[in-house]
Design a protein around this motif. Structure first.
Motif, PDB file in Angstrom:
ATOM      1  N   ILE A  36      15.891  -7.280 -13.143  1.00  0.00           N
ATOM      2  CA  ILE A  36      16.386  -5.992 -13.763  1.00  0.00           C
ATOM      3  C   ILE A  36      16.983  -5.021 -12.637  1.00  0.00           C
ATOM      4  CG2 ILE A  36      15.835  -4.062 -15.277  1.00  0.00           C
ATOM      5  CD1 ILE A  36      16.058  -6.387 -16.764  1.00  0.00           C
ATOM      6  N   SER A  37      16.198  -5.004 -11.610  1.00  0.00           N
ATOM      7  CA  SER A  37      16.490  -4.101 -10.642  1.00  0.00           C
ATOM      8  C   SER A  37      17.669  -4.469  -9.572  1.00  0.00           C
ATOM      9  CB  SER A  37      15.496  -3.711 -10.002  1.00  0.00           C
ATOM     10  OG  SER A  37      14.604  -4.496  -9.310  1.00  0.00           O
ATOM     11  N   MET A  38      18.344  -5.806  -9.971  1.00  0.00           N
ATOM     12  CA  MET A  38      19.604  -6.296  -9.337  1.00  0.00           C
ATOM     13  C   MET A  38      20.907  -5.847 -10.118  1.00  0.00           C
ATOM     14  SD  MET A  38      18.333 -10.083  -8.491  1.00  0.00           S
ATOM     15  CE  MET A  38      19.946 -10.856  -8.093  1.00  0.00           C
TER      16      MET A  38
ATOM     17  N   TYR B 254      11.738   1.259 -12.339  1.00  0.00           N
ATOM     18  CA  TYR B 254      12.358   0.119 -12.487  1.00  0.00           C
ATOM     19  C   TYR B 254      11.602  -0.629 -13.459  1.00  0.00           C
ATOM     20  CZ  TYR B 254      15.864   1.239  -8.960  1.00  0.00           C
ATOM     21  OH  TYR B 254      17.087   1.654  -8.313  1.00  0.00           O
ATOM     22  N   ARG B 255      10.161  -0.450 -13.467  1.00  0.00           N
ATOM     23  CA  ARG B 255       9.399  -1.243 -14.365  1.00  0.00           C
ATOM     24  C   ARG B 255       9.402  -0.568 -15.812  1.00  0.00           C
ATOM     25  NH1 ARG B 255       4.901  -3.675 -11.913  1.00  0.00           N
ATOM     26  NH2 ARG B 255       5.055  -4.113  -9.895  1.00  0.00           N
ATOM     27  N   ALA B 256       9.878   0.608 -15.766  1.00  0.00           N
ATOM     28  CA  ALA B 256       9.819   1.229 -17.284  1.00  0.00           C
ATOM     29  C   ALA B 256      11.142   0.801 -17.940  1.00  0.00           C
ATOM     30  CB  ALA B 256       9.823   2.667 -17.108  1.00  0.00           C
TER      31      ALA B 256
ATOM     32  N   GLY C  87       0.786  -1.232   0.092  1.00  0.00           N
ATOM     33  CA  GLY C  87      -0.067   0.058  -0.058  1.00  0.00           C
ATOM     34  C   GLY C  87       0.779   1.378   0.041  1.00  0.00           C
ATOM     35  N   LYS C  88       2.064   1.139  -0.399  1.00  0.00           N
ATOM     36  CA  LYS C  88       3.011   2.294  -0.477  1.00  0.00           C
ATOM     37  C   LYS C  88       2.508   3.448  -1.278  1.00  0.00           C
ATOM     38  CE  LYS C  88       6.819   0.188  -1.801  1.00  0.00           C
ATOM     39  NZ  LYS C  88       6.242  -1.292  -2.076  1.00  0.00           N
ATOM     40  N   SER C  89       2.213   3.128  -2.353  1.00  0.00           N
ATOM     41  CA  SER C  89       1.569   4.075  -3.477  1.00  0.00           C
ATOM     42  C   SER C  89       0.417   4.876  -3.096  1.00  0.00           C
ATOM     43  CB  SER C  89       1.703   3.638  -4.829  1.00  0.00           C
ATOM     44  OG  SER C  89       0.658   2.898  -5.030  1.00  0.00           O
TER      45      SER C  89
ATOM     46  N   THR D 255       7.854 -14.420  -4.432  1.00  0.00           N
ATOM     47  CA  THR D 255       9.088 -14.548  -5.271  1.00  0.00           C
ATOM     48  C   THR D 255       9.813 -13.247  -5.181  1.00  0.00           C
ATOM     49  OG1 THR D 255       8.253 -15.839  -6.703  1.00  0.00           O
ATOM     50  CG2 THR D 255      10.220 -15.187  -7.479  1.00  0.00           C
ATOM     51  N   ARG D 256       8.871 -12.015  -5.338  1.00  0.00           N
ATOM     52  CA  ARG D 256       9.642 -10.630  -5.332  1.00  0.00           C
ATOM     53  C   ARG D 256      10.102 -10.373  -3.764  1.00  0.00           C
ATOM     54  NH1 ARG D 256       6.856  -5.813  -7.667  1.00  0.00           N
ATOM     55  NH2 ARG D 256       4.920  -6.756  -7.520  1.00  0.00           N
ATOM     56  N   ASP D 257       9.518 -10.727  -2.955  1.00  0.00           N
ATOM     57  CA  ASP D 257       9.972 -10.318  -1.341  1.00  0.00           C
ATOM     58  C   ASP D 257      11.170 -11.054  -1.555  1.00  0.00           C
ATOM     59  OD1 ASP D 257       7.503  -9.255  -0.995  1.00  0.00           O
ATOM     60  OD2 ASP D 257       6.602 -10.815   0.433  1.00  0.00           O
TER      61      ASP D 257
ATOM     62  N   GLY E 103       9.323   3.248  -2.458  1.00  0.00           N
ATOM     63  CA  GLY E 103      10.259   2.209  -3.152  1.00  0.00           C
ATOM     64  C   GLY E 103      10.754   1.221  -2.165  1.00  0.00           C
ATOM     65  N   ARG E 104      12.138   0.712  -2.289  1.00  0.00           N
ATOM     66  CA  ARG E 104      12.647  -0.091  -1.609  1.00  0.00           C
ATOM     67  C   ARG E 104      13.824   0.315  -0.886  1.00  0.00           C
ATOM     68  NH1 ARG E 104       8.979  -1.657  -4.188  1.00  0.00           N
ATOM     69  NH2 ARG E 104       8.313  -3.686  -4.527  1.00  0.00           N
ATOM     70  N   ASP E 105      14.592   1.436  -1.404  1.00  0.00           N
ATOM     71  CA  ASP E 105      15.807   1.715  -0.661  1.00  0.00           C
ATOM     72  C   ASP E 105      15.796   3.271  -0.659  1.00  0.00           C
ATOM     73  OD1 ASP E 105      15.691   2.328  -3.396  1.00  0.00           O
ATOM     74  OD2 ASP E 105      17.882   1.986  -3.925  1.00  0.00           O
TER      75      ASP E 105
ATOM     76  N   THR F 250      13.501 -12.040  -3.677  1.00  0.00           N
ATOM     77  CA  THR F 250      14.351 -11.510  -4.439  1.00  0.00           C
ATOM     78  C   THR F 250      14.897 -10.101  -3.933  1.00  0.00           C
ATOM     79  OG1 THR F 250      13.164 -12.485  -6.346  1.00  0.00           O
ATOM     80  CG2 THR F 250      15.310 -11.163  -6.822  1.00  0.00           C
ATOM     81  N   ASP F 251      13.805  -9.361  -3.658  1.00  0.00           N
ATOM     82  CA  ASP F 251      14.114  -7.814  -3.068  1.00  0.00           C
ATOM     83  C   ASP F 251      14.866  -7.972  -1.904  1.00  0.00           C
ATOM     84  OD1 ASP F 251      12.669  -7.055  -5.304  1.00  0.00           O
ATOM     85  OD2 ASP F 251      10.960  -6.295  -4.075  1.00  0.00           O
ATOM     86  N   GLU F 252      14.558  -8.714  -0.806  1.00  0.00           N
ATOM     87  CA  GLU F 252      15.469  -8.970   0.541  1.00  0.00           C
ATOM     88  C   GLU F 252      16.780  -9.371   0.175  1.00  0.00           C
ATOM     89  OE1 GLU F 252      12.135  -9.582   3.905  1.00  0.00           O
ATOM     90  OE2 GLU F 252      12.438 -11.174   2.583  1.00  0.00           O
TER      91      GLU F 252
HETATM   92  O1   DC Z   1       6.863  -0.873  -6.051  1.00  0.00           O
HETATM   93  P1   DC Z   1       6.970  -1.817  -7.396  1.00  0.00           P
HETATM   94  O2   DC Z   1       6.226  -3.403  -6.801  1.00  0.00           O
HETATM   95  O3   DC Z   1       6.008  -1.342  -8.250  1.00  0.00           O
HETATM   96  O4   DC Z   1       8.424  -2.154  -7.476  1.00  0.00           O
HETATM   97  C1   DC Z   1       8.614  -2.957  -8.723  1.00  0.00           C
HETATM   98  C2   DC Z   1      10.102  -3.631  -8.588  1.00  0.00           C
HETATM   99  O5   DC Z   1      11.097  -2.590  -8.698  1.00  0.00           O
HETATM  100  C3   DC Z   1      10.311  -4.207  -7.104  1.00  0.00           C
HETATM  101  O6   DC Z   1      10.094  -5.702  -7.158  1.00  0.00           O
HETATM  102  C4   DC Z   1      11.567  -3.986  -6.746  1.00  0.00           C
HETATM  103  C5   DC Z   1      12.038  -2.991  -7.533  1.00  0.00           C
HETATM  104  N1   DC Z   1      12.518  -1.671  -6.888  1.00  0.00           N
HETATM  105  C6   DC Z   1      13.566  -1.479  -6.357  1.00  0.00           C
HETATM  106  O7   DC Z   1      14.432  -2.359  -6.350  1.00  0.00           O
HETATM  107  N2   DC Z   1      13.884  -0.273  -5.808  1.00  0.00           N
HETATM  108  C7   DC Z   1      12.862   0.666  -5.660  1.00  0.00           C
HETATM  109  N3   DC Z   1      13.384   1.820  -5.030  1.00  0.00           N
HETATM  110  C8   DC Z   1      11.583   0.464  -6.067  1.00  0.00           C
HETATM  111  C9   DC Z   1      11.454  -0.650  -6.852  1.00  0.00           C
END
Ligand code: DC
Length: 235
Positions: free
Chosen positions: A109-111, A41-43, A18-20, A186-188, A136-138, A190-192
């Motif tokens: 891609i965001s890695m 990152y999506r674009a 619910g961030k956005s 899966t995204r949790d 975002g994440r960071d 990879t992101d973590e």
């Molecule tokens: O917030 P979102 O689910 O639309 O983000 C898509 C992906 O982008 C998410 O899987 C991780 C990446 N992301 C990131 O690595 N760093 C950010 N600041 C924002 C998103």
């Protein structure tokens, strides 16, 4: 007259926590700019899919890095929806970047370090005038480590999957609930677990678990925090 000092508000957290919605509501209330860093990152991911740089089993990091200079991302206000929409090289890609295909590849891609470095550079440029809410994440850990307010959001996996599924349906994007839930899990992971800028709560971020909170509850909660911060800055 003494003007209020504008804030930088960083909102990080898990996918579909619910961030956005939260960040957008705060920005609207304060008349700040809202930036969805995930959309950036999506674009980039959409660009890479179209160019064939990323497939199920292969990722052409060298070509992506080489091509980064040709990827231009911007946000334009759409008066019909009252929202900022994402543009990739002057094309409105707001709908396409939310689809399951982009979602399936975006974590990989965001890695890529070069992709992250470029996005962080752009995000800092946008933040230079303050008066901004970025999610975002960071954002609180890397992009704006000195942000005035840092929030780290989470909610149960089921609640997050339901929210993402409803969001896709409302945008008339095809979705299967179980697939959406698998993608979130899966995204949790990879992101973590990525080496660069993994998803983690900044030490000075405030945790917000909104599993059982409405957006109104969350706004009530943050108003107090914002009020205190603006007061501190005034003194
Ligand atoms: O917030 P979102 O689910 O639309 O983000 C898509 C992906 O982008 C998410 O899987 C991780 C990446 N992301 C990131 O690595 N760093 C950010 N600041 C924002 C998103």
């Amino acid at each position: 007259m003494k003007m209020d000092k504008k804030l930088i508000i960083a909102i990080d957290g898990y996918s579909s926590s619910g961030k956005s919605t939260f960040a957008r509501s705060i920005a609207r209330e304060l008349n700040y700019i809202y930036i969805d860093s995930g959309a950036m990152y999506r674009a980039v991911t959409l660009y890479c899919i179209r160019k064939g740089y990323v497939t199920e089993d292969r990722i052409d990091t060298a070509s992506i890095t080489e091509d980064l200079g040709n990827i231009h991302i911007s946000f334009c206000y759409n008066p019909d929806t009252g929202e900022f929409e994402t543009y990739l090289n002057s094309e409105n890609v707001e709908k396409e970047i939310r689809g399951i295909k982009v979602s399936a590849h975006v974590s990989r891609i965001s890695m890529i370090p070069e992709v992250r470095a470029r996005m962080v550079e752009l995000q800092r440029q946008i933040g230079v005038y303050k008066g901004i809410v970025m999610d975002g994440r960071d954002i609180g850990t890397v992009v704006f480590p000195d942000a005035d307010i840092k929030i780290f959001m989470t909610a149960s996996v089921d609640v997050r999957a339901k929210r993402r599924y409803e969001e896709l349906k409302s945008k008339k994007i095809d979705a299967d609930y179980e697939e959406v839930k698998r993608n979130i899990i899966t995204r949790d992971i990879t992101d973590e677990n990525r080496d660069i800028s993994p998803l983690r709560k900044a030490d000075d971020a405030i945790l917000l678990d909104n599993t059982r909170m409405t957006i109104e509850d969350q706004m009530k909660w943050i108003r107090d925090i914002i009020g205190k911060k603006l007061n501190e800055n005034r003194n």
